[in-house]
Motif scaffolding. Sequence first.
Motif, PDB file in Angstrom:
ATOM      1  N   UNK A 148      12.840   1.774  -3.721  1.00 24.25           N
ATOM      2  CA  UNK A 148      13.946   1.676  -2.917  1.00 24.25           C
ATOM      3  C   UNK A 148      14.800   2.762  -2.606  1.00 24.25           C
ATOM      4  N   UNK A 149      14.914   3.007  -1.819  1.00 31.12           N
ATOM      5  CA  UNK A 149      16.175   4.095  -1.536  1.00 31.12           C
ATOM      6  C   UNK A 149      17.424   3.611  -1.204  1.00 31.12           C
ATOM      7  N   UNK A 150      18.595   3.675  -2.207  1.00 27.32           N
ATOM      8  CA  UNK A 150      19.925   3.525  -1.644  1.00 27.32           C
ATOM      9  C   UNK A 150      20.408   4.673  -0.955  1.00 27.32           C
ATOM     10  N   UNK A 151      20.366   4.914   0.735  1.00 30.65           N
ATOM     11  CA  UNK A 151      20.501   6.071   1.489  1.00 30.65           C
ATOM     12  C   UNK A 151      22.728   6.387   1.134  1.00 30.65           C
ATOM     13  N   UNK A 152      22.862   5.122   0.853  1.00 29.13           N
ATOM     14  CA  UNK A 152      24.581   5.343   0.545  1.00 29.13           C
ATOM     15  C   UNK A 152      25.525   4.769  -0.376  1.00 29.13           C
ATOM     16  N   UNK A 153      25.101   5.738  -1.485  1.00 28.04           N
ATOM     17  CA  UNK A 153      26.712   5.673  -2.250  1.00 28.04           C
ATOM     18  C   UNK A 153      27.127   5.826  -3.033  1.00 28.04           C
ATOM     19  N   UNK A 188      18.571   7.503  16.763  1.00 26.79           N
ATOM     20  CA  UNK A 188      19.214   7.814  15.254  1.00 26.79           C
ATOM     21  C   UNK A 188      18.812   6.035  14.731  1.00 26.79           C
ATOM     22  N   UNK A 189      18.774   6.287  13.048  1.00 27.27           N
ATOM     23  CA  UNK A 189      18.874   4.920  12.138  1.00 27.27           C
ATOM     24  C   UNK A 189      19.982   4.436  11.851  1.00 27.27           C
ATOM     25  N   UNK A 190      19.166   2.797  11.926  1.00 29.61           N
ATOM     26  CA  UNK A 190      20.652   1.717  11.805  1.00 29.61           C
ATOM     27  C   UNK A 190      20.865   1.663   9.929  1.00 29.61           C
ATOM     28  N   UNK A 231       8.735   0.593   4.160  1.00 24.93           N
ATOM     29  CA  UNK A 231       9.883   1.198   6.335  1.00 24.93           C
ATOM     30  C   UNK A 231      11.190   2.327   5.953  1.00 24.93           C
ATOM     31  N   UNK A 232      11.688   1.389   4.702  1.00 25.49           N
ATOM     32  CA  UNK A 232      13.356   1.836   4.927  1.00 25.49           C
ATOM     33  C   UNK A 232      12.994   2.791   4.024  1.00 25.49           C
ATOM     34  N   UNK A 233      12.261   3.077   2.955  1.00 29.75           N
ATOM     35  CA  UNK A 233      11.801   4.584   2.264  1.00 29.75           C
ATOM     36  C   UNK A 233      12.074   5.811   3.455  1.00 29.75           C
ATOM     37  N   UNK A 234      10.569   5.085   3.099  1.00 31.97           N
ATOM     38  CA  UNK A 234       9.868   6.100   4.589  1.00 31.97           C
ATOM     39  C   UNK A 234      10.951   6.941   5.709  1.00 31.97           C
ATOM     40  N   UNK A 235      11.739   5.516   6.282  1.00 33.47           N
ATOM     41  CA  UNK A 235      12.809   6.222   7.347  1.00 33.47           C
ATOM     42  C   UNK A 235      13.899   6.788   7.283  1.00 33.47           C
ATOM     43  N   UNK A 236      13.814   7.073   5.144  1.00 35.93           N
ATOM     44  CA  UNK A 236      14.737   7.592   4.866  1.00 35.93           C
ATOM     45  C   UNK A 236      15.080   9.253   4.600  1.00 35.93           C
ATOM     46  N   UNK A 240      12.344  10.675   6.278  1.00 31.25           N
ATOM     47  CA  UNK A 240      12.315  11.243   6.862  1.00 31.25           C
ATOM     48  C   UNK A 240      13.472  11.694   7.895  1.00 31.25           C
ATOM     49  N   UNK A 241      14.446  11.108   7.623  1.00 28.79           N
ATOM     50  CA  UNK A 241      16.169  11.363   8.065  1.00 28.79           C
ATOM     51  C   UNK A 241      16.151  13.050   7.722  1.00 28.79           C
ATOM     52  N   UNK A 242      16.880  12.711   6.041  1.00 31.56           N
ATOM     53  CA  UNK A 242      16.975  13.170   5.077  1.00 31.56           C
ATOM     54  C   UNK A 242      15.260  14.265   5.233  1.00 31.56           C
ATOM     55  N   UNK A 243      14.831  14.368   6.024  1.00 25.22           N
ATOM     56  CA  UNK A 243      13.901  15.984   5.834  1.00 25.22           C
ATOM     57  C   UNK A 243      12.963  16.494   4.882  1.00 25.22           C
ATOM     58  N   UNK A 244      13.187  15.106   3.228  1.00 19.75           N
ATOM     59  CA  UNK A 244      12.937  14.800   2.134  1.00 19.75           C
ATOM     60  C   UNK A 244      11.089  14.861   1.819  1.00 19.75           C
ATOM     61  N   UNK A 245      10.298  15.509   1.618  1.00 20.21           N
ATOM     62  CA  UNK A 245       9.100  14.862   1.328  1.00 20.21           C
ATOM     63  C   UNK A 245       8.767  14.280   0.436  1.00 20.21           C
ATOM     64  N   UNK A 246       8.162  13.076   0.345  1.00 21.20           N
ATOM     65  CA  UNK A 246       7.690  12.293  -0.351  1.00 21.20           C
ATOM     66  C   UNK A 246       6.959  12.726  -1.794  1.00 21.20           C
TER      67      UNK A 246
END
Length: 265
Positions: A4-9, A179-181, A252-257, A259-265
Amino acid sequence: MAGIFDTHTHFNDELYKKNDIEVSEIIKEANNNGVSKFCCVGFDINSSKEAVKYAMKFPSVYAAVGIHPNNVDEFDLKDLEDVDTLSYGQNVVAIGEVGLDYYYTSKNKDKQKEFFKKQIDIAKKNDLALMMHIRDKDDSDQAYLDALEILKEKKVKRAIVHCYTRGYNLAKKFIDLGYYISIPGVVTFKNAKDLQETVSKVSLNNLIVETDAPYLTPEPNRGSMNFSRYIVYTIKAIANIKQLNKNDIIEATSNNAHKVFNIKN
């Protein structure tokens, strides 16, 4: 559950410090509950510096730096030079949280817009995602519509609508721009019908998840302090709404994170 990627904390929030809660413990407990990565988000200069510090200290933590719309009256435009400088920090992936907030006052709309535009310029110049805080009165969409106008004017490519709680039609206006929601723990609330409808209709390709900790604690812990580990309840709620496996939501949500942050898995 894992990945899981917590994208905002907000590890940088005073609430944790006042309660003598160590960031290392928050991360450890979250890891034990399947949270692998975090984005610690700034809301003024000091909190942005803290976010960068945590991103340097912990390999699983990324940072967003910026001045929140509710804080713009405390700063001058020249202070954005500090935001620009901080944006070059290690593992800084976004400018945020920035945007428009008409919930408490609309008297400083022009200054909010000016700061929003200038911070968009920083994000574009430094090839960073834009982490947006947009809030309005419950009976108005004006902040969202004003933000959309600015985003189109600035031709923003990578952006996140942080802590989205509204209906699908408004969300679609941002999705149509690519954009991402970002879905918070509010989705677990029984009365969050608009948000739950949004989750049911929006493709997983456009969703990410967040806690906004230490705030917006999901059920069944609503009313207490929020922690990254509680994001599992948000994942479960989305899985139930979309009638999918929890692991599908995480992937899905982790992959999206990433992508938007331009981080390699």
